[in-house]
Design a protein around this motif. Structure first.
Motif, PDB file in Angstrom:
ATOM      1  N   ALA A  16     -28.040   5.395  19.817  1.00 31.92           N
ATOM      2  CA  ALA A  16     -26.588   5.386  19.964  1.00 31.92           C
ATOM      3  C   ALA A  16     -25.874   4.870  18.723  1.00 31.92           C
ATOM      4  O   ALA A  16     -24.875   5.438  18.280  1.00 31.92           O
ATOM      5  N   SER A  17     -26.393   3.790  18.135  1.00 34.33           N
ATOM      6  CA  SER A  17     -25.697   3.141  17.025  1.00 34.33           C
ATOM      7  C   SER A  17     -26.211   3.545  15.650  1.00 34.33           C
ATOM      8  O   SER A  17     -25.500   3.396  14.651  1.00 34.33           O
ATOM      9  N   GLY A  18     -27.456   4.031  15.580  1.00 36.94           N
ATOM     10  CA  GLY A  18     -28.063   4.319  14.288  1.00 36.94           C
ATOM     11  C   GLY A  18     -28.613   3.086  13.594  1.00 36.94           C
ATOM     12  O   GLY A  18     -29.164   3.169  12.492  1.00 36.94           O
ATOM     13  N   GLU A  19     -28.486   1.916  14.232  1.00 42.62           N
ATOM     14  CA  GLU A  19     -29.000   0.672  13.647  1.00 42.62           C
ATOM     15  C   GLU A  19     -30.519   0.741  13.497  1.00 42.62           C
ATOM     16  O   GLU A  19     -31.217   1.254  14.365  1.00 42.62           O
ATOM     17  N   ASP A  33     -44.238  -1.268  28.666  1.00 41.70           N
ATOM     18  CA  ASP A  33     -43.157  -2.205  28.972  1.00 41.70           C
ATOM     19  C   ASP A  33     -42.212  -2.419  27.798  1.00 41.70           C
ATOM     20  O   ASP A  33     -41.233  -3.179  27.902  1.00 41.70           O
ATOM     21  N   GLY A  34     -42.478  -1.760  26.665  1.00 39.99           N
ATOM     22  CA  GLY A  34     -41.582  -1.822  25.523  1.00 39.99           C
ATOM     23  C   GLY A  34     -41.639  -3.095  24.711  1.00 39.99           C
ATOM     24  O   GLY A  34     -40.852  -3.276  23.773  1.00 39.99           O
ATOM     25  N   THR A  35     -42.569  -3.987  24.995  1.00 38.45           N
ATOM     26  CA  THR A  35     -42.615  -5.275  24.301  1.00 38.45           C
ATOM     27  C   THR A  35     -43.484  -5.258  23.048  1.00 38.45           C
ATOM     28  O   THR A  35     -43.369  -6.138  22.197  1.00 38.45           O
ATOM     29  N   ARG A  36     -44.386  -4.273  22.937  1.00 39.33           N
ATOM     30  CA  ARG A  36     -45.314  -4.217  21.809  1.00 39.33           C
ATOM     31  C   ARG A  36     -45.418  -2.800  21.275  1.00 39.33           C
ATOM     32  O   ARG A  36     -45.072  -1.829  21.941  1.00 39.33           O
ATOM     33  N   LEU A  37     -45.919  -2.713  20.063  1.00 36.81           N
ATOM     34  CA  LEU A  37     -46.321  -1.431  19.491  1.00 36.81           C
ATOM     35  C   LEU A  37     -47.833  -1.431  19.314  1.00 36.81           C
ATOM     36  O   LEU A  37     -48.425  -2.469  19.016  1.00 36.81           O
ATOM     37  N   ALA A  38     -48.445  -0.260  19.485  1.00 37.01           N
ATOM     38  CA  ALA A  38     -49.769  -0.022  18.925  1.00 37.01           C
ATOM     39  C   ALA A  38     -49.534   0.714  17.616  1.00 37.01           C
ATOM     40  O   ALA A  38     -48.632   1.557  17.522  1.00 37.01           O
ATOM     41  N   PRO A  44     -39.666   3.138  25.813  1.00 38.44           N
ATOM     42  CA  PRO A  44     -39.762   3.476  27.242  1.00 38.44           C
ATOM     43  C   PRO A  44     -38.422   3.760  27.909  1.00 38.44           C
ATOM     44  O   PRO A  44     -38.362   4.529  28.862  1.00 38.44           O
ATOM     45  N   ASP A  45     -37.332   3.143  27.411  1.00 34.67           N
ATOM     46  CA  ASP A  45     -36.016   3.427  27.977  1.00 34.67           C
ATOM     47  C   ASP A  45     -35.249   4.467  27.173  1.00 34.67           C
ATOM     48  O   ASP A  45     -34.091   4.775  27.479  1.00 34.67           O
ATOM     49  N   ALA A  46     -35.882   5.034  26.150  1.00 33.91           N
ATOM     50  CA  ALA A  46     -35.319   6.093  25.303  1.00 33.91           C
ATOM     51  C   ALA A  46     -34.054   5.662  24.565  1.00 33.91           C
ATOM     52  O   ALA A  46     -33.322   6.505  24.063  1.00 33.91           O
ATOM     53  N   SER A  47     -33.810   4.354  24.458  1.00 34.39           N
ATOM     54  CA  SER A  47     -32.642   3.896  23.717  1.00 34.39           C
ATOM     55  C   SER A  47     -32.903   3.846  22.215  1.00 34.39           C
ATOM     56  O   SER A  47     -31.962   3.833  21.409  1.00 34.39           O
ATOM     57  N   SER A  48     -34.185   3.821  21.836  1.00 31.50           N
ATOM     58  CA  SER A  48     -34.538   3.758  20.425  1.00 31.50           C
ATOM     59  C   SER A  48     -35.801   4.570  20.165  1.00 31.50           C
ATOM     60  O   SER A  48     -36.480   5.004  21.097  1.00 31.50           O
ATOM     61  N   VAL A  49     -36.081   4.772  18.885  1.00 21.06           N
ATOM     62  CA  VAL A  49     -37.294   5.485  18.469  1.00 21.06           C
ATOM     63  C   VAL A  49     -37.977   4.683  17.372  1.00 21.06           C
ATOM     64  O   VAL A  49     -37.333   3.886  16.681  1.00 21.06           O
ATOM     65  N   VAL A  50     -39.273   4.875  17.243  1.00 21.65           N
ATOM     66  CA  VAL A  50     -40.004   4.324  16.103  1.00 21.65           C
ATOM     67  C   VAL A  50     -40.596   5.489  15.311  1.00 21.65           C
ATOM     68  O   VAL A  50     -40.852   6.567  15.861  1.00 21.65           O
TER      69      VAL A  50
END
Length: 448
Positions: A234-237, A256-261, A211-217
């Motif tokens: 940003a980090s590639g971690e 809210d970024g706390t869970r995945l479906a 939701p904050d576009a800082s990471s991807v799944v």
């Protein structure tokens, strides 16, 4: 094997070829609004030496064209090229049937930053709608332009612009050969500045933004076994979130970024689960939602997080269902047609977009959640993988142009259509980012 079983198997095992080299995808406008807004983007006086770079005013003009709602006046048809408000002669622009005017210049500070001083002017009202600066480093030239486009779009239409957002998609080179190469790519909303987030000789699919576009799944078949991974941009971690026995696919963040479906066949049949991201390795973090002998797949969250839409053939044909967390009982949403899949919830919360089949042709469609009739938005034959812009104005999807896979975009009212074909291969499985935190500084005149 029924239609959804075939689709599920194809979805997991087949990806189309894409190039390994970076290239900006060209924008081809197929259809615009019937009465586009007439605007003139006067070439900015560029004192920051853009002779070998894209000019900010040119990017703004192309952004507005790409929206389909604007018709910029050609520079060769402009009767004058004002750089400041006192050089604007409204009569000239009324003669040219221009409704709005964008003027400005670009300068460089002693620190090396670019400063775009610009104004948006209402020609008929002879008034300034916006005046100020957008400031950023030399590497932010396109970001400055996209930010200007966002302000212009919102000032005139009242809808938040999405030109500063990003696209995520999968590229594959030499599919079906021993040289197969997969890439997870991140690009501007117009396809420019593509960068590779992950490269592998094993399949990558189902990418989605946080939701904050800082990471991807995404799903990665590392070692020949599907796992769901999260990677920070940003980090590639990276971290492995789920690699249960069987197939694991279709991850998507909760609002809210706390869970995945996600979808897993860990219990022998593809079912919808949620995974708590605070402790994904704990057995208690995985919650199974659906329990049916049919295939349940392709989940997406409602905008308010109150439920999950998904595809199931539990009624004998692939249709869209809703799992409401308050009732914990799946409800069928689509009844028109014998094939409806890949639902994506609109940010407004009142519609879903999905793939609808008619006469063995697969089209992008949209449906009001409160009413049954659907609206078909596209005329192409093999549309798939829709994703929604964060302002709910546009949808991006994968389709075919001849034998080539391309990305295409359509407005949610079907009036505007454009393509993002690549000259060097096929593209698939797009995801559209949420609105992003600004990477440039905007200063409106009179504001602190």
């Amino acid at each position: 094997m029924n239609a959804l079983t075939q689709r599920f198997a194809f979805y997991l095992l087949t990806l189309v070829a894409l190039p390994s080299v970076h290239a900006q995808m060209a924008v081809v406008i197929d259809q615009g609004a019937d009465n586009p807004i007439r605007i003139a983007v006067v070439p900015f006086t560029d004192l920051a030496d853009a002779s070998e770079r894209e000019r900010i005013s040119d990017i703004v003009s192309r952004d507005l064209v790409r929206s389909g709602q604007f018709s910029p006046l050609a520079v060769t048809d402009m009767l004058s090229l004002p750089r400041s408000q006192d050089e604007v002669f409204f009569r000239d622009w009324r003669i040219s049937a221009v409704d709005y005017l964008v003027i400005g210049d670009v300068q460089r500070t002693t620190a090396g930053d670019l400063v775009a001083n610009w104004s948006l002017i209402d020609v008929l009202g002879e008034r300034v709608l916006w005046q100020g600066q957008v400031i950023g480093g030399e590497s932010k030239r396109r970001d400055i332009a996209h930010r200007i486009s966002d302000v212009v779009y919102e000032s005139i239409t009242g809808v938040e612009g999405a030109f500063s957002t990003k696209l995520l998609y999968v590229l594959v080179q030499d599919a079906g050969t021993s040289r197969v190469n997969y890439r997870l790519e991140l690009a501007d909303a117009d396809g420019a500045r593509a960068v590779t987030l992950l490269e592998s000789n094993e399949p990558i699919l189902s990418p989605s933004f946080s939701p904050d576009a800082s990471s991807v799944v995404f799903v990665w078949f590392q070692g020949g076994r599907s796992g769901i991974y999260q990677q920070w941009i940003a980090s590639g971690e990276q971290r492995l979130l789920a690699r249960f026995q069987g197939i694991n696919t279709s991850p998507v963040f909760s609002p809210d970024g706390t869970r995945l479906a996600l979808v897993s066949s860990r219990d022998g049949n593809p079912e919808i689960y949620t995974l708590d991201l605070s402790n994904p390795s704990s057995d208690a973090s995985l919650v199974r939602l659906t329990r049916h002998q049919a295939i349940d797949t392709e989940p997406d969250w409602l905008a308010d997080g109150s439920g999950i839409v998904f595809t199931s053939d539990r009624g004998g044909q692939p249709q869209i269902y809703l799992y409401d967390f308050s009732s914990v009982r799946p409800e069928r949403l689509t009844f028109q047609g014998d094939y409806n899949t890949r639902a994506r919830s609109m940010p407004t919360g009142d519609h879903i977009a999905f793939i609808h089949r008619i006469d063995n042709r697969y089209h992008l469609a949209i449906k009001d959640l409160a009413r049954d009739p659907i609206t078909i938005l596209t005329e192409t034959a093999l549309d798939e993988s829709p994703a929604v812009a964060p302002n709910a104005a546009m949808l991006i999807y994968a389709t075919k142009q001849g034998n080539q896979g391309i990305l295409a975009v359509v407005s949610t009212d079907g009036a505007v259509k454009y393509r993002l074909p690549s000259a060097i291969g096929d593209v698939r499985e797009p995801a559209w980012s949420p609105q992003l935190a600004p990477v440039v500084r905007t200063v409106e005149a009179g504001a602190e």
